[in-house]
Design a protein around this motif. Sequence first.
Motif, PDB file in Angstrom:
ATOM      1  N   THR A 205     -65.682  91.017 -13.007  1.00  0.00           N
ATOM      2  CA  THR A 205     -66.942  90.464 -12.520  1.00  0.00           C
ATOM      3  C   THR A 205     -67.849  91.569 -11.992  1.00  0.00           C
ATOM      4  OG1 THR A 205     -65.726  88.464 -11.904  1.00  0.00           O
ATOM      5  CG2 THR A 205     -67.960  88.683 -11.060  1.00  0.00           C
ATOM      6  N   ALA A 206     -67.264  92.585 -11.360  1.00  0.00           N
ATOM      7  CA  ALA A 206     -68.060  93.733 -10.923  1.00  0.00           C
ATOM      8  C   ALA A 206     -68.689  94.439 -12.126  1.00  0.00           C
ATOM      9  CB  ALA A 206     -67.191  94.710 -10.127  1.00  0.00           C
ATOM     10  N   LEU A 207     -67.916  94.601 -13.202  1.00  0.00           N
ATOM     11  CA  LEU A 207     -68.464  95.229 -14.408  1.00  0.00           C
ATOM     12  C   LEU A 207     -69.569  94.369 -15.023  1.00  0.00           C
ATOM     13  CD1 LEU A 207     -65.193  96.626 -16.019  1.00  0.00           C
ATOM     14  CD2 LEU A 207     -67.116  97.975 -15.156  1.00  0.00           C
ATOM     15  N   LEU A 208     -69.383  93.048 -14.998  1.00  0.00           N
ATOM     16  CA  LEU A 208     -70.445  92.147 -15.466  1.00  0.00           C
ATOM     17  C   LEU A 208     -71.722  92.383 -14.679  1.00  0.00           C
ATOM     18  CD1 LEU A 208     -71.815  89.619 -16.683  1.00  0.00           C
ATOM     19  CD2 LEU A 208     -70.486  88.243 -15.058  1.00  0.00           C
ATOM     20  N   ASN A 209     -71.615  92.410 -13.361  1.00  0.00           N
ATOM     21  CA  ASN A 209     -72.798  92.607 -12.526  1.00  0.00           C
ATOM     22  C   ASN A 209     -73.440  93.971 -12.774  1.00  0.00           C
ATOM     23  OD1 ASN A 209     -72.333  90.121 -11.411  1.00  0.00           O
ATOM     24  ND2 ASN A 209     -71.322  90.910  -9.586  1.00  0.00           N
ATOM     25  N   LEU A 210     -72.611  94.997 -12.920  1.00  0.00           N
ATOM     26  CA  LEU A 210     -73.141  96.336 -13.176  1.00  0.00           C
ATOM     27  C   LEU A 210     -73.849  96.409 -14.526  1.00  0.00           C
ATOM     28  CD1 LEU A 210     -70.156  98.514 -11.882  1.00  0.00           C
ATOM     29  CD2 LEU A 210     -72.404  98.274 -10.815  1.00  0.00           C
ATOM     30  N   SER A 211     -73.369  95.632 -15.505  1.00  0.00           N
ATOM     31  CA  SER A 211     -73.917  95.708 -16.855  1.00  0.00           C
ATOM     32  C   SER A 211     -75.330  95.154 -16.946  1.00  0.00           C
ATOM     33  CB  SER A 211     -73.009  94.951 -17.837  1.00  0.00           C
ATOM     34  OG  SER A 211     -73.129  93.538 -17.665  1.00  0.00           O
ATOM     35  N   ILE A 212     -75.793  94.457 -15.932  1.00  0.00           N
ATOM     36  CA  ILE A 212     -77.151  93.921 -15.954  1.00  0.00           C
ATOM     37  C   ILE A 212     -78.163  95.066 -15.982  1.00  0.00           C
ATOM     38  CG2 ILE A 212     -78.823  92.516 -14.667  1.00  0.00           C
ATOM     39  CD1 ILE A 212     -76.391  90.926 -13.606  1.00  0.00           C
ATOM     40  N   TYR A 213     -77.796  96.210 -15.408  1.00  0.00           N
ATOM     41  CA  TYR A 213     -78.638  97.414 -15.444  1.00  0.00           C
ATOM     42  C   TYR A 213     -78.394  98.108 -16.776  1.00  0.00           C
ATOM     43  CZ  TYR A 213     -80.443 101.996 -13.913  1.00  0.00           C
ATOM     44  OH  TYR A 213     -81.142 103.172 -13.797  1.00  0.00           O
ATOM     45  N   ASP A 214     -79.450  98.282 -17.580  1.00  0.00           N
ATOM     46  CA  ASP A 214     -79.289  98.715 -18.965  1.00  0.00           C
ATOM     47  C   ASP A 214     -78.552 100.043 -19.108  1.00  0.00           C
ATOM     48  OD1 ASP A 214     -80.351  96.492 -20.118  1.00  0.00           O
ATOM     49  OD2 ASP A 214     -82.325  97.347 -20.526  1.00  0.00           O
ATOM     50  N   ASN A 215     -78.826 101.001 -18.231  1.00  0.00           N
ATOM     51  CA  ASN A 215     -78.143 102.280 -18.366  1.00  0.00           C
ATOM     52  C   ASN A 215     -76.640 102.137 -18.148  1.00  0.00           C
ATOM     53  OD1 ASN A 215     -78.437 105.202 -18.778  1.00  0.00           O
ATOM     54  ND2 ASN A 215     -77.606 105.347 -16.707  1.00  0.00           N
ATOM     55  N   ASN A 216     -76.255 101.161 -17.330  1.00  0.00           N
ATOM     56  CA  ASN A 216     -74.824 100.924 -17.122  1.00  0.00           C
ATOM     57  C   ASN A 216     -74.171 100.318 -18.362  1.00  0.00           C
ATOM     58  OD1 ASN A 216     -74.962 101.934 -14.560  1.00  0.00           O
ATOM     59  ND2 ASN A 216     -74.937  99.958 -13.530  1.00  0.00           N
ATOM     60  N   LYS A 217     -74.944  99.617 -19.186  1.00  0.00           N
ATOM     61  CA  LYS A 217     -74.389  99.141 -20.458  1.00  0.00           C
ATOM     62  C   LYS A 217     -73.878 100.328 -21.268  1.00  0.00           C
ATOM     63  CE  LYS A 217     -77.275  94.970 -21.172  1.00  0.00           C
ATOM     64  NZ  LYS A 217     -77.869  94.794 -19.857  1.00  0.00           N
ATOM     65  N   VAL A 218     -74.667 101.392 -21.271  1.00  0.00           N
ATOM     66  CA  VAL A 218     -74.279 102.609 -22.004  1.00  0.00           C
ATOM     67  C   VAL A 218     -73.015 103.206 -21.384  1.00  0.00           C
ATOM     68  CG1 VAL A 218     -75.021 104.918 -22.709  1.00  0.00           C
ATOM     69  CG2 VAL A 218     -76.681 103.046 -22.626  1.00  0.00           C
ATOM     70  N   LEU A 219     -72.980 103.296 -20.063  1.00  0.00           N
ATOM     71  CA  LEU A 219     -71.835 103.911 -19.387  1.00  0.00           C
ATOM     72  C   LEU A 219     -70.565 103.096 -19.586  1.00  0.00           C
ATOM     73  CD1 LEU A 219     -73.553 104.965 -16.029  1.00  0.00           C
ATOM     74  CD2 LEU A 219     -73.016 106.416 -17.999  1.00  0.00           C
ATOM     75  N   ILE A 220     -70.677 101.769 -19.524  1.00  0.00           N
ATOM     76  CA  ILE A 220     -69.496 100.913 -19.702  1.00  0.00           C
ATOM     77  C   ILE A 220     -68.976 101.038 -21.132  1.00  0.00           C
ATOM     78  CG2 ILE A 220     -68.709  98.514 -19.788  1.00  0.00           C
ATOM     79  CD1 ILE A 220     -70.706  97.963 -17.459  1.00  0.00           C
ATOM     80  N   THR A 221     -69.888 100.996 -22.095  1.00  0.00           N
ATOM     81  CA  THR A 221     -69.469 101.077 -23.499  1.00  0.00           C
ATOM     82  C   THR A 221     -68.853 102.436 -23.812  1.00  0.00           C
ATOM     83  OG1 THR A 221     -71.269  99.565 -24.047  1.00  0.00           O
ATOM     84  CG2 THR A 221     -70.250 100.736 -25.867  1.00  0.00           C
ATOM     85  N   ALA A 222     -69.350 103.484 -23.137  1.00  0.00           N
ATOM     86  CA  ALA A 222     -68.830 104.828 -23.377  1.00  0.00           C
ATOM     87  C   ALA A 222     -67.540 105.092 -22.609  1.00  0.00           C
ATOM     88  CB  ALA A 222     -69.881 105.866 -22.990  1.00  0.00           C
ATOM     89  N   SER A 223     -67.271 104.284 -21.576  1.00  0.00           N
ATOM     90  CA  SER A 223     -66.069 104.491 -20.771  1.00  0.00           C
ATOM     91  C   SER A 223     -64.837 104.186 -21.615  1.00  0.00           C
ATOM     92  CB  SER A 223     -66.096 103.584 -19.535  1.00  0.00           C
ATOM     93  OG  SER A 223     -64.949 103.787 -18.736  1.00  0.00           O
ATOM     94  N   GLY A 224     -63.870 105.064 -21.574  1.00  0.00           N
ATOM     95  CA  GLY A 224     -62.700 104.960 -22.440  1.00  0.00           C
ATOM     96  C   GLY A 224     -62.014 103.603 -22.375  1.00  0.00           C
ATOM     97  N   GLY A 225     -62.073 102.851 -23.448  1.00  0.00           N
ATOM     98  CA  GLY A 225     -61.359 101.582 -23.544  1.00  0.00           C
ATOM     99  C   GLY A 225     -61.957 100.431 -22.779  1.00  0.00           C
ATOM    100  N   ALA A 226     -63.157 100.582 -22.225  1.00  0.00           N
ATOM    101  CA  ALA A 226     -63.722  99.516 -21.390  1.00  0.00           C
ATOM    102  C   ALA A 226     -63.960  98.244 -22.188  1.00  0.00           C
ATOM    103  CB  ALA A 226     -65.020  99.987 -20.732  1.00  0.00           C
ATOM    104  N   VAL A 227     -64.618  98.355 -23.328  1.00  0.00           N
ATOM    105  CA  VAL A 227     -64.924  97.153 -24.113  1.00  0.00           C
ATOM    106  C   VAL A 227     -63.641  96.495 -24.597  1.00  0.00           C
ATOM    107  CG1 VAL A 227     -66.040  96.288 -26.206  1.00  0.00           C
ATOM    108  CG2 VAL A 227     -67.205  97.984 -24.785  1.00  0.00           C
ATOM    109  N   ASP A 228     -62.679  97.288 -25.075  1.00  0.00           N
ATOM    110  CA  ASP A 228     -61.409  96.713 -25.525  1.00  0.00           C
ATOM    111  C   ASP A 228     -60.677  96.021 -24.378  1.00  0.00           C
ATOM    112  OD1 ASP A 228     -61.591  97.421 -28.233  1.00  0.00           O
ATOM    113  OD2 ASP A 228     -60.893  99.451 -27.814  1.00  0.00           O
TER     114      ASP A 228
END
Length: 437
Positions: A205-228
């Motif tokens: 849920t914290a990652l969901l909230n952070l993802s609302i900020y567009d630059n964090n979408k990039v950071l989450i997707t780039a973070s090793g294994g985050a999307v998986d």
Amino acid sequence: MVELDVDSRGFPKEETCSTSQQQRSSTSSRTLQDLSSCSSPQFPDEFRCPISLDLMIDPVIVASGHTYDRNSIARWINSGHHTCPKSGQRLIHMALIPNYALKSLVHQWCSSSKTKTSSSSTAGAVDHISVTKSAAEAAKMTAEFLVGKLAMGSTEIQNQAAYELRLLAKTGMDNRRVIAEAGAIPFLTSLLRSSDARIQENAVTALLNLSIYDNNKVLITASGGAVDSIITVLETGKTMEARENAAAAIFSLSMIDGYKVSIGGRPRAIPALLGLLKEGTTAGKRDAASALFNLAVYNANKAGVVGGGAVPLLIEALMDDKAGITDDALAVLALLLGCGEGLEQMRKSRILVPLLVDLLRFGSAKGKENAITLLLGLCKDGGEEVARRLLMNPRSIPCLQSLSSDGSLKARRKADALLRLLNRCCSHSQHSVNMGN
């Protein structure tokens, strides 16, 4: 359910609230006096001190990562206790770190609930300006403290820190940026694999909230294994809320076009969303449908959505009033007209046309637009058999005529086009009968 918390809704469920300003302890005396006059007992549970059960006027974080009202925890410590009242863990230090984010949320709640405060003087306004200038520094201090707890704390401390970050990430784009800059995303990602259900739920849920900020979408997707890891929580999360918030996170991340491709191309993503569409609560089904819609915007993902069994699930959702996702299901089905296999499955359905006719009568404005889009798509370009079934429905022509005169501009255009198509179909049938005679 939003938790994107999205809405669906053009935004992820659950975890959104108004932007807050963090406050320094040097200006707290006037603020504390103001807040002490908040009289309504109906405040959110997260604002309740675990010791006194009253509103936390001056929330502080202790070494365990838990938050208490300053006066309550100070009395506890001064009476000789050296443990956290909530967890029982021994406190490695007695420092009380101001929880600026929560303090600001409490103050905003008092204001938004129209609870009277004791001061509205010009001096108070000057204090507020001073506090606003220090908000970024306060948020940075809180975020860095909590990230440290994620990195080095026990299971209980990690859970509490993840919860506090989840709450802090509710409070505006600046806080979401500061939390990411403090290095929270890799630690939250690692906690998605936790065997503790609370930690997993708070982390996703914290990652969901952070993802609302567009630059964090990039950071989450780039973070090793985050999307998986988010997809794994979506598939097999330990709580339904964790699964639903994982779907909302997928929806949020896929708002960026490039991620529609990379997420939809993962073999487990679409089946996991379809699983939640089948098994979830109303909020969860809406999150799943919204994420599927985002992914299906990209043509290459349409086949995967159809191949995973989306069409019968979405038609079933149209039949279930309790599911509460009629408009969401219609929107996805309308997109799937662009997939040959999806179009064929819809044409073969014997219940879809009557359902769509009923939705022309009783659906929402958006629902009517998507229903007429579907009917037109099903009837044109080789859909003569569907058109004949539509003509046999006694309610279809009156509904189309009503929509043609009273619907939205988009709906009127498509209703007119479908009426012309049906008229040609009827004329052709009559001509064939005459030729046979």
